[in-house]
Motif scaffolding. Structure first.
Motif, PDB file in Angstrom:
ATOM      1  N   LEU A   1       0.829  -1.207   0.000  1.00 24.74           N
ATOM      2  CA  LEU A   1       0.000   0.000   0.000  1.00 24.74           C
ATOM      3  C   LEU A   1       0.858   1.249   0.000  1.00 24.74           C
ATOM      4  O   LEU A   1       0.455   2.305  -0.494  1.00 24.74           O
ATOM      5  CB  LEU A   1      -0.888   0.021   1.252  1.00 24.74           C
ATOM      6  N   TYR A   2       2.058   1.122   0.599  1.00 25.44           N
ATOM      7  CA  TYR A   2       2.873   2.325   0.813  1.00 25.44           C
ATOM      8  C   TYR A   2       4.311   1.917   1.043  1.00 25.44           C
ATOM      9  O   TYR A   2       4.567   0.943   1.744  1.00 25.44           O
ATOM     10  CB  TYR A   2       2.333   3.055   2.052  1.00 25.44           C
ATOM     11  N   GLU A   3       5.225   2.614   0.415  1.00 24.57           N
ATOM     12  CA  GLU A   3       6.633   2.421   0.752  1.00 24.57           C
ATOM     13  C   GLU A   3       7.175   3.718   1.313  1.00 24.57           C
ATOM     14  O   GLU A   3       7.229   4.743   0.625  1.00 24.57           O
ATOM     15  CB  GLU A   3       7.458   1.981  -0.468  1.00 24.57           C
ATOM     16  N   GLY A   4       7.559   3.686   2.585  1.00 22.46           N
ATOM     17  CA  GLY A   4       8.127   4.868   3.224  1.00 22.46           C
ATOM     18  C   GLY A   4       9.633   4.795   3.223  1.00 22.46           C
ATOM     19  O   GLY A   4      10.220   3.978   2.507  1.00 22.46           O
ATOM     20  N   LYS A   5      10.240   5.655   4.022  1.00 22.05           N
ATOM     21  CA  LYS A   5      11.694   5.726   4.053  1.00 22.05           C
ATOM     22  C   LYS A   5      12.289   4.523   4.802  1.00 22.05           C
ATOM     23  O   LYS A   5      13.366   4.066   4.454  1.00 22.05           O
ATOM     24  CB  LYS A   5      12.135   7.048   4.704  1.00 22.05           C
ATOM     25  N   ALA A   6      11.573   4.014   5.790  1.00 24.09           N
ATOM     26  CA  ALA A   6      12.133   2.945   6.630  1.00 24.09           C
ATOM     27  C   ALA A   6      11.317   1.654   6.612  1.00 24.09           C
ATOM     28  O   ALA A   6      11.796   0.621   7.073  1.00 24.09           O
ATOM     29  CB  ALA A   6      12.263   3.436   8.075  1.00 24.09           C
ATOM     30  N   LYS A   7      10.078   1.722   6.105  1.00 22.34           N
ATOM     31  CA  LYS A   7       9.207   0.551   6.159  1.00 22.34           C
ATOM     32  C   LYS A   7       8.329   0.476   4.907  1.00 22.34           C
ATOM     33  O   LYS A   7       8.083   1.492   4.270  1.00 22.34           O
ATOM     34  CB  LYS A   7       8.303   0.628   7.413  1.00 22.34           C
ATOM     35  N   ARG A   8       7.895  -0.767   4.629  1.00 19.53           N
ATOM     36  CA  ARG A   8       6.860  -0.963   3.608  1.00 19.53           C
ATOM     37  C   ARG A   8       5.602  -1.443   4.315  1.00 19.53           C
ATOM     38  O   ARG A   8       5.700  -2.225   5.266  1.00 19.53           O
ATOM     39  CB  ARG A   8       7.282  -2.019   2.587  1.00 19.53           C
TER      40      ARG A   8
ATOM     41  N   THR B   1      -2.011   0.287  21.803  1.00 17.65           N
ATOM     42  CA  THR B   1      -1.122   0.402  20.641  1.00 17.65           C
ATOM     43  C   THR B   1      -1.695  -0.365  19.454  1.00 17.65           C
ATOM     44  O   THR B   1      -2.653  -1.117  19.597  1.00 17.65           O
ATOM     45  CB  THR B   1       0.286  -0.169  20.942  1.00 17.65           C
ATOM     46  N   HIS B   2      -1.042  -0.199  18.309  1.00 15.41           N
ATOM     47  CA  HIS B   2      -1.488  -0.881  17.077  1.00 15.41           C
ATOM     48  C   HIS B   2      -0.964  -2.312  16.981  1.00 15.41           C
ATOM     49  O   HIS B   2      -1.339  -3.039  16.063  1.00 15.41           O
ATOM     50  CB  HIS B   2      -1.100  -0.068  15.842  1.00 15.41           C
ATOM     51  N   PHE B   3      -0.124  -2.742  17.920  1.00 15.43           N
ATOM     52  CA  PHE B   3       0.558  -4.038  17.799  1.00 15.43           C
ATOM     53  C   PHE B   3      -0.428  -5.218  17.766  1.00 15.43           C
ATOM     54  O   PHE B   3      -1.338  -5.291  18.581  1.00 15.43           O
ATOM     55  CB  PHE B   3       1.540  -4.227  18.953  1.00 15.43           C
TER      56      PHE B   3
ATOM     57  N   VAL C   1      -0.082  -5.222  12.293  1.00 10.87           N
ATOM     58  CA  VAL C   1      -0.560  -4.116  13.136  1.00 10.87           C
ATOM     59  C   VAL C   1      -2.005  -3.802  12.780  1.00 10.87           C
ATOM     60  O   VAL C   1      -2.469  -4.132  11.679  1.00 10.87           O
ATOM     61  CB  VAL C   1       0.305  -2.836  12.952  1.00 10.87           C
ATOM     62  N   LYS C   2      -2.703  -3.191  13.735  1.00  9.02           N
ATOM     63  CA  LYS C   2      -4.060  -2.727  13.443  1.00  9.02           C
ATOM     64  C   LYS C   2      -3.956  -1.541  12.494  1.00  9.02           C
ATOM     65  O   LYS C   2      -3.137  -0.645  12.705  1.00  9.02           O
ATOM     66  CB  LYS C   2      -4.748  -2.266  14.732  1.00  9.02           C
ATOM     67  N   LYS C   3      -4.787  -1.560  11.462  1.00  9.83           N
ATOM     68  CA  LYS C   3      -4.796  -0.449  10.508  1.00  9.83           C
ATOM     69  C   LYS C   3      -5.345   0.799  11.204  1.00  9.83           C
ATOM     70  O   LYS C   3      -6.400   0.746  11.845  1.00  9.83           O
ATOM     71  CB  LYS C   3      -5.693  -0.825   9.335  1.00  9.83           C
ATOM     72  N   VAL C   4      -4.645   1.889  11.072  1.00 10.36           N
ATOM     73  CA  VAL C   4      -5.152   3.152  11.609  1.00 10.36           C
ATOM     74  C   VAL C   4      -5.097   4.217  10.535  1.00 10.36           C
ATOM     75  O   VAL C   4      -4.384   4.078   9.542  1.00 10.36           O
ATOM     76  CB  VAL C   4      -4.341   3.650  12.832  1.00 10.36           C
ATOM     77  N   SER C   5      -5.841   5.284  10.778  1.00 16.32           N
ATOM     78  CA  SER C   5      -5.646   6.484   9.973  1.00 16.32           C
ATOM     79  C   SER C   5      -4.705   7.352  10.818  1.00 16.32           C
ATOM     80  O   SER C   5      -5.020   7.742  11.948  1.00 16.32           O
ATOM     81  CB  SER C   5      -7.004   7.100   9.687  1.00 16.32           C
TER      82      SER C   5
ATOM     83  N   LEU D   1       6.808  10.086  18.508  1.00 12.28           N
ATOM     84  CA  LEU D   1       5.713   9.118  18.443  1.00 12.28           C
ATOM     85  C   LEU D   1       4.738   9.523  17.343  1.00 12.28           C
ATOM     86  O   LEU D   1       4.628  10.706  17.006  1.00 12.28           O
ATOM     87  CB  LEU D   1       4.951   9.066  19.775  1.00 12.28           C
ATOM     88  N   GLU D   2       4.022   8.515  16.824  1.00 13.19           N
ATOM     89  CA  GLU D   2       2.883   8.787  15.944  1.00 13.19           C
ATOM     90  C   GLU D   2       1.675   8.057  16.503  1.00 13.19           C
ATOM     91  O   GLU D   2       1.803   6.946  17.030  1.00 13.19           O
ATOM     92  CB  GLU D   2       3.167   8.287  14.514  1.00 13.19           C
ATOM     93  N   PHE D   3       0.538   8.685  16.367  1.00 15.75           N
ATOM     94  CA  PHE D   3      -0.720   8.091  16.827  1.00 15.75           C
ATOM     95  C   PHE D   3      -1.661   7.944  15.649  1.00 15.75           C
ATOM     96  O   PHE D   3      -1.506   8.621  14.630  1.00 15.75           O
ATOM     97  CB  PHE D   3      -1.365   8.984  17.902  1.00 15.75           C
TER      98      PHE D   3
HETATM   99  P1  ADP Z   1       7.788   7.629   6.302  1.00 11.78           P
HETATM  100  O1  ADP Z   1       6.408   7.671   5.754  1.00 11.78           O
HETATM  101  O2  ADP Z   1       8.035   8.757   7.263  1.00 11.78           O
HETATM  102  O3  ADP Z   1       8.843   7.494   5.258  1.00 11.78           O
HETATM  103  P2  ADP Z   1       8.026   4.798   7.199  1.00 11.78           P
HETATM  104  O4  ADP Z   1       9.014   4.352   6.186  1.00 11.78           O
HETATM  105  O5  ADP Z   1       8.255   4.436   8.598  1.00 11.78           O
HETATM  106  O6  ADP Z   1       7.860   6.380   7.283  1.00 11.78           O
HETATM  107  O7  ADP Z   1       6.624   4.287   6.687  1.00 11.78           O
HETATM  108  C1  ADP Z   1       5.656   3.756   7.499  1.00 11.78           C
HETATM  109  C2  ADP Z   1       4.359   4.515   7.286  1.00 11.78           C
HETATM  110  O8  ADP Z   1       3.306   3.768   7.866  1.00 11.78           O
HETATM  111  C3  ADP Z   1       4.374   5.872   7.960  1.00 11.78           C
HETATM  112  O9  ADP Z   1       3.807   6.826   7.083  1.00 11.78           O
HETATM  113  C4  ADP Z   1       3.493   5.665   9.194  1.00 11.78           C
HETATM  114  O10 ADP Z   1       2.830   6.852   9.547  1.00 11.78           O
HETATM  115  C5  ADP Z   1       2.518   4.613   8.707  1.00 11.78           C
HETATM  116  N1  ADP Z   1       1.952   3.751   9.777  1.00 11.78           N
HETATM  117  C6  ADP Z   1       2.543   3.329  10.919  1.00 11.78           C
HETATM  118  N2  ADP Z   1       1.721   2.536  11.631  1.00 11.78           N
HETATM  119  C7  ADP Z   1       0.565   2.438  10.925  1.00 11.78           C
HETATM  120  C8  ADP Z   1      -0.673   1.764  11.125  1.00 11.78           C
HETATM  121  N3  ADP Z   1      -0.890   1.014  12.217  1.00 11.78           N
HETATM  122  N4  ADP Z   1      -1.647   1.912  10.186  1.00 11.78           N
HETATM  123  C9  ADP Z   1      -1.434   2.682   9.089  1.00 11.78           C
HETATM  124  N5  ADP Z   1      -0.278   3.328   8.826  1.00 11.78           N
HETATM  125  C10 ADP Z   1       0.705   3.214   9.722  1.00 11.78           C
END
Ligand code: ADP
Ligand code: UDP
Length: 239
Positions: free
Chosen positions: A7-14, A68-70, A81-85, A178-180
């Motif tokens: 769904l998303y590729e960020g800087k540190a996680k997919r 937490t979302h864990f 993890v639990k999907k959050v907005s 932190l992010e919520f």
């Molecule tokens: P970035 O978007 O800053 O490059 P990451 O590479 O860490 O960061 O990507 C992880 C993305 O997933 C982040 O945008 C983060 O806000 C989002 N995220 C973290 N936990 C959840 C969750 N439980 N549900 C939906 N999105 C999440």
């Protein structure tokens, strides 16, 4: 649970969808960035360490009453993890001056505060995550008043739990981000990660930096710092 489309590729996680609509799969990478993506690199083994440390901290916080979302650790680098907005705020707590606080206010690093501070950045890469206050967050419609109050309370609680926990490992918790997020029913939970990427950890005796500042500031031994934190948390048992 089946891993579906990314769904998303960020800087540190997919982040991947799963066959359960309310559950996501997070996959931690070794990629490292700093200064809003300007500095790029790799920290070998970081993904696995950040995954395990985040999950350990999230479970500790759950026990202490922080939702937490864990959901479940699946493998070295993958967690359900639990999907959050995501609430588009980076919530930063500080116990000791460092980083942008020291720079912005023209003070040295290492001043121990009598009380922790809290600050918010608007999570927006294009704008470079500008510092905002809670009134700005309200005006921009990023969160409601009640949500901001909940987030503040939870963030300070996280700090109390983590400060005590890391002190036992001879580590000073300097600051962290932190992010919520909101579950589908609107409940606010702690999301994202808690790791040496998102926290500053200093050895209590030597004040050696055991976090991403080693990468940001080219201090060397970056991998070793992550491994050291992993070993302190898991007592050298990395199985
Ligand atoms: P970035 O978007 O800053 O490059 P990451 O590479 O860490 O960061 O990507 C992880 C993305 O997933 C982040 O945008 C983060 O806000 C989002 N995220 C973290 N936990 C959840 C969750 N439980 N549900 C939906 N999105 C999440
Ligand atoms: N932080 C983070 N992501 C960010 C910005 C900050 O995880 O996008 C963390 C950082 O690791 C540190 C704390 O938040 O533990 C405070 O960072 P600071 O504002 O001092 O900014 P920096 O010096 O990282 O630019």
């Amino acid at each position: 649970m089946e891993k579906k489309e990314m769904l998303y590729e960020g800087k540190a996680k997919r982040v991947y969808a799963t066959d359960e609509p309310e559950v996501l799969l997070v996959d931690y990478k070794d990629d490292a960035t700093a200064f809003n993506g300007l500095k790029k690199g790799t920290i070998t083994g970081k993904g696995a360490i950040n995954n395990r440390m985040t999950n350990y901290m999230m479970q500790l916080l759950e026990k202490e009453g922080v939702p937490t979302h864990f959901v479940e650790e699946l493998s070295e680098r993958e967690t359900l993890v639990k999907k959050v907005s995501i609430v588009p705020l980076e919530v930063i707590i500080r116990n000791i001056s460092a980083g942008s606080f020291a720079k912005r206010y023209g003070v040295e690093e290492g001043i121990v505060f009598d009380e922790p501070t809290i600050e918010f950045s608007y999570k927006n890469d294009e704008l470079g995550d500008p510092l905002i206050n809670s009134y700005h967050a309200l005006a921009l419609g990023l969160a409601t008043k009640a949500e901001i109050e909940t987030i503040k309370k939870m963030a300070f609680k996280v700090n109390e739990v983590m400060k005590v926990y890391f002190k036992k490992l001879n580590v000073d918790l300097v600051d962290f981000k932190l992010e919520f997020g909101r579950l589908s029913d609107g409940t606010i939970v702690l999301a994202d990660e808690i790791s040496p990427d998102t926290c500053r950890f200093w050895d209590s005796d030597t004040h050696e930096k055991l976090d991403k500042d080693r990468f940001r500031r080219d201090l060397g031994n970056v991998e070793d710092a992550y491994i050291e934190m992993m070993n302190r948390v898991f007592g050298g048992n990395n199985d």
